[in-house]
Design a protein around this motif. Sequence first.
Motif, PDB file in Angstrom:
ATOM      1  N   LYS A 174       0.829  -1.198   0.000  1.00 31.62           N
ATOM      2  CA  LYS A 174       0.000   0.000   0.000  1.00 31.62           C
ATOM      3  C   LYS A 174       0.869   1.256   0.000  1.00 31.62           C
ATOM      4  O   LYS A 174       1.944   1.295   0.587  1.00 31.62           O
ATOM      5  N   LEU A 175       0.352   2.279  -0.668  1.00 28.34           N
ATOM      6  CA  LEU A 175       1.083   3.541  -0.778  1.00 28.34           C
ATOM      7  C   LEU A 175       1.031   4.321   0.527  1.00 28.34           C
ATOM      8  O   LEU A 175       2.071   4.650   1.113  1.00 28.34           O
ATOM      9  N   MET A 176      -0.144   4.670   0.976  1.00 26.00           N
ATOM     10  CA  MET A 176      -0.347   5.356   2.253  1.00 26.00           C
ATOM     11  C   MET A 176      -1.616   4.803   2.890  1.00 26.00           C
ATOM     12  O   MET A 176      -2.686   5.428   2.793  1.00 26.00           O
ATOM     13  N   PRO A 177      -1.540   3.643   3.512  1.00 27.26           N
ATOM     14  CA  PRO A 177      -2.755   2.957   3.981  1.00 27.26           C
ATOM     15  C   PRO A 177      -3.570   3.745   4.987  1.00 27.26           C
ATOM     16  O   PRO A 177      -4.787   3.583   5.055  1.00 27.26           O
ATOM     17  N   ARG A 178      -2.939   4.592   5.787  1.00 29.32           N
ATOM     18  CA  ARG A 178      -3.703   5.355   6.774  1.00 29.32           C
ATOM     19  C   ARG A 178      -4.531   6.464   6.126  1.00 29.32           C
ATOM     20  O   ARG A 178      -5.511   6.926   6.710  1.00 29.32           O
ATOM     21  N   VAL A 179      -4.113   6.885   4.948  1.00 29.20           N
ATOM     22  CA  VAL A 179      -4.824   7.965   4.256  1.00 29.20           C
ATOM     23  C   VAL A 179      -5.794   7.409   3.219  1.00 29.20           C
ATOM     24  O   VAL A 179      -6.960   7.824   3.147  1.00 29.20           O
ATOM     25  N   SER A 180      -5.312   6.472   2.404  1.00 30.74           N
ATOM     26  CA  SER A 180      -6.133   5.890   1.341  1.00 30.74           C
ATOM     27  C   SER A 180      -5.793   4.408   1.230  1.00 30.74           C
ATOM     28  O   SER A 180      -4.833   4.043   0.535  1.00 30.74           O
ATOM     29  N   PRO A 181      -6.548   3.544   1.899  1.00 29.48           N
ATOM     30  CA  PRO A 181      -6.177   2.128   2.018  1.00 29.48           C
ATOM     31  C   PRO A 181      -6.098   1.365   0.701  1.00 29.48           C
ATOM     32  O   PRO A 181      -5.424   0.339   0.637  1.00 29.48           O
ATOM     33  N   LYS A 182      -6.770   1.813  -0.344  1.00 33.52           N
ATOM     34  CA  LYS A 182      -6.805   1.056  -1.594  1.00 33.52           C
ATOM     35  C   LYS A 182      -5.654   1.380  -2.543  1.00 33.52           C
ATOM     36  O   LYS A 182      -5.401   0.632  -3.487  1.00 33.52           O
ATOM     37  N   LYS A 183      -4.948   2.478  -2.322  1.00 27.09           N
ATOM     38  CA  LYS A 183      -3.907   2.882  -3.262  1.00 27.09           C
ATOM     39  C   LYS A 183      -2.617   2.101  -3.002  1.00 27.09           C
ATOM     40  O   LYS A 183      -2.211   1.914  -1.857  1.00 27.09           O
ATOM     41  N   THR A 184      -1.972   1.663  -4.096  1.00 30.63           N
ATOM     42  CA  THR A 184      -0.783   0.829  -3.992  1.00 30.63           C
ATOM     43  C   THR A 184       0.395   1.481  -4.712  1.00 30.63           C
ATOM     44  O   THR A 184       0.236   2.381  -5.548  1.00 30.63           O
ATOM     45  N   TRP A 185       1.588   0.995  -4.390  1.00 31.75           N
ATOM     46  CA  TRP A 185       2.793   1.464  -5.084  1.00 31.75           C
ATOM     47  C   TRP A 185       2.761   1.058  -6.553  1.00 31.75           C
ATOM     48  O   TRP A 185       3.244   1.807  -7.411  1.00 31.75           O
ATOM     49  N   SER A 186       2.212  -0.112  -6.856  1.00 35.18           N
ATOM     50  CA  SER A 186       2.133  -0.526  -8.259  1.00 35.18           C
ATOM     51  C   SER A 186       1.248   0.433  -9.050  1.00 35.18           C
ATOM     52  O   SER A 186       1.568   0.807 -10.188  1.00 35.18           O
ATOM     53  N   GLY A 187       0.135   0.846  -8.442  1.00 31.54           N
ATOM     54  CA  GLY A 187      -0.726   1.811  -9.110  1.00 31.54           C
ATOM     55  C   GLY A 187      -0.045   3.149  -9.298  1.00 31.54           C
ATOM     56  O   GLY A 187      -0.164   3.780 -10.362  1.00 31.54           O
ATOM     57  N   ALA A 188       0.693   3.598  -8.272  1.00 28.35           N
ATOM     58  CA  ALA A 188       1.385   4.886  -8.370  1.00 28.35           C
ATOM     59  C   ALA A 188       2.441   4.868  -9.468  1.00 28.35           C
ATOM     60  O   ALA A 188       2.559   5.820 -10.251  1.00 28.35           O
ATOM     61  N   LEU A 189       3.214   3.791  -9.537  1.00 29.01           N
ATOM     62  CA  LEU A 189       4.265   3.713 -10.554  1.00 29.01           C
ATOM     63  C   LEU A 189       3.668   3.591 -11.952  1.00 29.01           C
ATOM     64  O   LEU A 189       4.158   4.202 -12.906  1.00 29.01           O
TER      65      LEU A 189
END
Length: 288
Positions: A174-189
């Motif tokens: 997860k990218l920032m699980p405390r802020v947005s639990p569904k967002k991932t590093w794979s999605g960000a990249l």
Amino acid sequence: MARDEAAPPAPAQRAPFANREFGLRVASAVVLGAAVLGSLVIGGWAFAAVWLIAGIVGAAEWLAMTRSEPLLPLLGLTGATLFGVLAAVLVGAPLWVPLLVLLAGSLGLLALGHGPGRRKPIWGLLGGAVVALVPTLLRIDPAIGIVGPAWMFAVVWSTDSVAYFTGRLIGGPKLMPRVSPKKTWSGALGGLAAGVIGGTATLLVARAQGWDALPGLSPALVAALSGLASILSMGGDLVESALKRRYGVKDSGRSIPGHGGVMDRLDGFFAVALLAGLCLAALRLLNA
């Protein structure tokens, strides 16, 4: 369990995009995208009206989210101020005119507001001004024209769409699980790569078609700006998620089926508009 007792069937795996919300999300994106691109081609007041409406609705969502009172008078003054600022820009008034309108509107909101949070409506006005003004200013600038807003759309839409699909399909940390639990590093990249490609390709295609917008910008510089804009777009999404957690709401509104509200849809666009506005101001200072 007895040996002859059949094991219960495994639960069916639902496809990551096989749900009603995804269908609504796609349908809304297609309709809104067509409206925005159509107004971009037309330009002028038609394009400005789209972003004026977006700015007013986004400000209204902010007022509701922050529970600012009195709601209707604050919203009325916000809408009137945004209209006045945009009208002054479109008729070619001197810079001090829209700035004066914005200042007067801000002071009016401060006077109308109640309680310790009475400054919050001003942030809604300023956010709405960024959303309404920056795309319009880029579109009417002779040296930029249609290419500037098209670049913004390409970066933001590519980043958002590919980050969504990549994150759903690949998953991972997860990218920032405390802020947005569904967002991932794979999605960000994935979103970052798509934003760079989308933004750079937009300018290259425009130049191939004879639209010589900002000829001083090399493809490498455009790629770097597209990467920065893509990161800011994702950052804007995270900031809005944090604000929604702060005020205890799931969505900023319900105006866009499958997406929530205008703030939910334009959180990344707002951040990129800030970058584009700063770049436009720097260009005008250099050419002054």
